[in-house]
Design an enzyme around this catalytic site. Structure first.
Site, short mmCIF file in Angstrom:
data_model
loop_
_atom_site.label_atom_id
_atom_site.label_comp_id
_atom_site.label_asym_id
_atom_site.label_seq_id
_atom_site.Cartn_x
_atom_site.Cartn_y
_atom_site.Cartn_z
N HIS A 385 0.81 -1.22 0.00
CA HIS A 385 0.00 0.00 0.00
C HIS A 385 0.84 1.26 0.00
O HIS A 385 0.44 2.29 -0.57
CB HIS A 385 -0.96 0.00 1.19
CG HIS A 385 -2.08 -0.99 1.04
ND1 HIS A 385 -3.14 -0.79 0.19
CD2 HIS A 385 -2.28 -2.21 1.61
CE1 HIS A 385 -3.97 -1.81 0.25
NE2 HIS A 385 -3.48 -2.69 1.12
N ASP A 389 0.44 4.21 -2.60
CA ASP A 389 0.33 5.63 -2.28
C ASP A 389 1.35 6.44 -3.09
O ASP A 389 1.06 7.55 -3.54
CB ASP A 389 0.58 5.85 -0.79
CG ASP A 389 -0.58 5.34 0.07
OD1 ASP A 389 -1.65 5.06 -0.50
OD2 ASP A 389 -0.40 5.24 1.30
N THR A 403 -1.75 20.39 -16.42
CA THR A 403 -2.99 21.17 -16.52
C THR A 403 -2.70 22.63 -16.18
O THR A 403 -1.62 22.99 -15.74
CB THR A 403 -4.06 20.62 -15.56
OG1 THR A 403 -3.52 20.53 -14.24
CG2 THR A 403 -4.53 19.24 -16.01
N GLU A 415 -8.35 5.07 -6.94
CA GLU A 415 -7.37 5.40 -7.98
C GLU A 415 -7.99 6.21 -9.11
O GLU A 415 -7.41 6.34 -10.20
CB GLU A 415 -6.75 4.12 -8.55
CG GLU A 415 -7.69 3.21 -9.32
CD GLU A 415 -8.40 2.19 -8.43
OE1 GLU A 415 -8.82 1.15 -8.97
OE2 GLU A 415 -8.53 2.43 -7.21
#
Length: 504
Positions: A385, A389, A403, A415
């Protein structure tokens, strides 16, 4: 012969009698004579107090009154003469207050009372007295000062109470307006020419003018006071150190008298027209984050408690800024994903509502893309995990890099991520999304020295597609989610929009 001698003795005795009588009066008793043509005047009788108080010889005044009039304060002399002329014309009692010069050289206030009497030859004689009223004038001034001070303190307390209420009722996004209102109110109350707020960089190497109020006609400086290097001003840097380490107030009473080592600062302040100033530190969470200050462009006398009053203002500012920062942090915690730092669904949905409203009113275009990291469960199972992450955080970084600031980037859950592209045409969106997919493809993901292959799928929905049906946030997201599913079905690592499947 004997009668004449007796009359003379009686006159002398009468003069002595009146002088002895007058000596028991605190003020000066007099008879003042003014000729009919107003060209000559004298004191036929004046008590010896005139010599005790003013050093004037009564025998000289018996012949000419000029020396008394020369003792009148220049600011009062003209009005005294006018008032005597008016009393002579109307024969109304003469009452007046003026400052007279004592033997000591000091001026003190005296008040005169007298009654005029017209003589057969057209001249006028006044019978009266004048006495010292300095004590009463000082008491009167003291009362006026006390009243003015009471009024000032009451006004200041009322001002602080009003500003405190505004800050207490502060809503998100209004801190700037409240600071501007405070600077305006304080600037006008203290009758200064500028009031301002500066912030420091974390290392105190730079200061930035964030807010400024200027009296009408006074040029603003805020545009020239952005990213100002403090290191360039050595003397000022020492003052900043005093603010930070000792919470000290900086007071420059006279810019022209700054020390030699402050030559650079003196030149700059003179160029800005500043004559004197106060600067008071602002503390947020115990740390000096900037300062609040006021400028005067003219020489002035500051109140002895000016620093204390401005410290009260800076405390109000400090408290408001600290509260605002805490509220911002709490707000950010509620609308941001703690793992990636991106906005979350709580922030996304109201923004979508706003954008839909603008689209309906103004026809503004936008499109929504939903991204999903392919085989994310498999990645979690292979590297754990913490590794998962790591992948989520790295993908969030890619989204932010690819962006614009006007776009809304959010973690939708697990996700899944959503990007809302603002002010774009439907046909331009595929290239924007493909650029993100390509950036993921080119990125090298390594966790615990293990390289991880990462691809991303995307589904795109545009506002233009809802011309025949009502557009809602849920409808846009549902359409993008359906197309994301189609991208997964098409082999992943691609996008699906209204035109079909597109790959990098």
């Amino acid at each position: 012969m004997a009668n004449r001698s007796n009359n003379g003795q009686q006159a002398v005795m009468s003069a002595r009698f009146f002088q002895k009588l007058a000596s028991g009066v605190p003020g000066v008793l007099f008879t003042y004579w003014l000729s009919a043509d107003r060209q000559s005047h004298r004191y036929p009788f004046v008590s010896n107090q005139v010599q005790t108080l003013f050093g004037a010889d009564p025998s000289v005044l018996n012949e000419n009154a000029d020396s008394v009039f020369s003792m009148i304060h220049p600011d009062d002399a003209g009005a005294v003469v006018d008032s005597i002329q008016e009393s002579a014309r109307t024969l109304k009692p003469w009452r007046y207050r003026a400052r007279l010069k004592l033997k000591t050289g000091n001026y003190e206030w005296f008040e005169a009372h007298s009654e005029p009497e017209r003589q057969p030859d057209g001249s006028t004689i006044w019978y009266g007295q004048f006495h010292n009223i300095q004590h009463y004038k000082e008491l009167e001034q003291s009362l006026r000062d006390s009243e003015a001070e009471f009024s000032f303190q009451a006004g200041f307390q009322k001002l602080i109470a009003r500003l405190s209420t505004e800050f207490i009722n502060l809503g998100f996004g209004t801190i700037d307006q409240c600071i501007d209102e405070l600077l305006t109110s304080i600037g006008e109350f203290f009758e200064v020419d500028r009031a301002y707020l500066y912030g420091f960089s974390e290392d105190y190497s730079v200061m930035i003018n964030t807010h400024e109020w200027c009296r009408e006609g006074v040029p603003a400086l805020i545009d020239t006071q952005q990213e100002v290097p403090i290191e360039d001003f050595h003397w000022w840097h020492e003052q900043i150190d005093g603010m930070v380490a000792g919470n000290r107030v900086v007071f420059i009473e006279d810019v022209d008298r700054l020390p030699h080592e402050a030559a650079t600062e003196r030149a700059l302040l003179q160029e800005q027209g500043v004559s004197s100033l106060f600067c008071v530190p602002i503390r947020v969470r115990g740390k000096v984050t900037g300062f609040f200050g006021v400028d005067s462009l003219r020489r002035r006398t500051w109140r002895e408690d000016q620093a204390d009053l401005l410290i009260i203002v800076s405390g109000l500012l400090s408290g408001a800024l600290e509260r605002h920062r805490l509220e911002e942090e709490l707000l950010n915690q509620s609308i941001r994903d703690p793992l990636t730092g991106l906005h979350n669904r709580r922030y996304l949905m109201p923004r979508l509502d706003e954008m839909l409203g603008r689209s309906n009113r103004r026809g503004e275009k936008f499109a929504l893309a939903m991204f999903d990291i392919d085989h994310f469960k498999r990645i979690n199972d292979s590297i754990g995990h913490l590794g998962g992450d790591y992948i989520l955080q790295r993908f969030a970084d890619i989204l932010l890099r690819q962006t614009r600031s006007m776009d809304v980037v959010s973690r939708f859950g697990g996700e899944e991520f959503i990007v809302v592209f603002s002010a774009v045409e439907q046909g331009d969106v595929p290239q924007l999304v493909l650029r993100i997919l390509e950036a993921v493809h080119d990125e090298r993901f390594v966790f615990d020295e293990q390289a991880i292959a990462v691809t991303v799928s995307a589904g795109v929905a545009g506002i233009d597609e809802f011309a025949d049906s009502p557009a809602t946030p849920d409808a846009l997201i549902s359409l993008a989610d359906h197309r994301l599913y189609l991208a997964k079905q098409a082999g992943r690592g691609c996008l699906v929009d209204a035109s079909g499947t597109l790959r990098i």
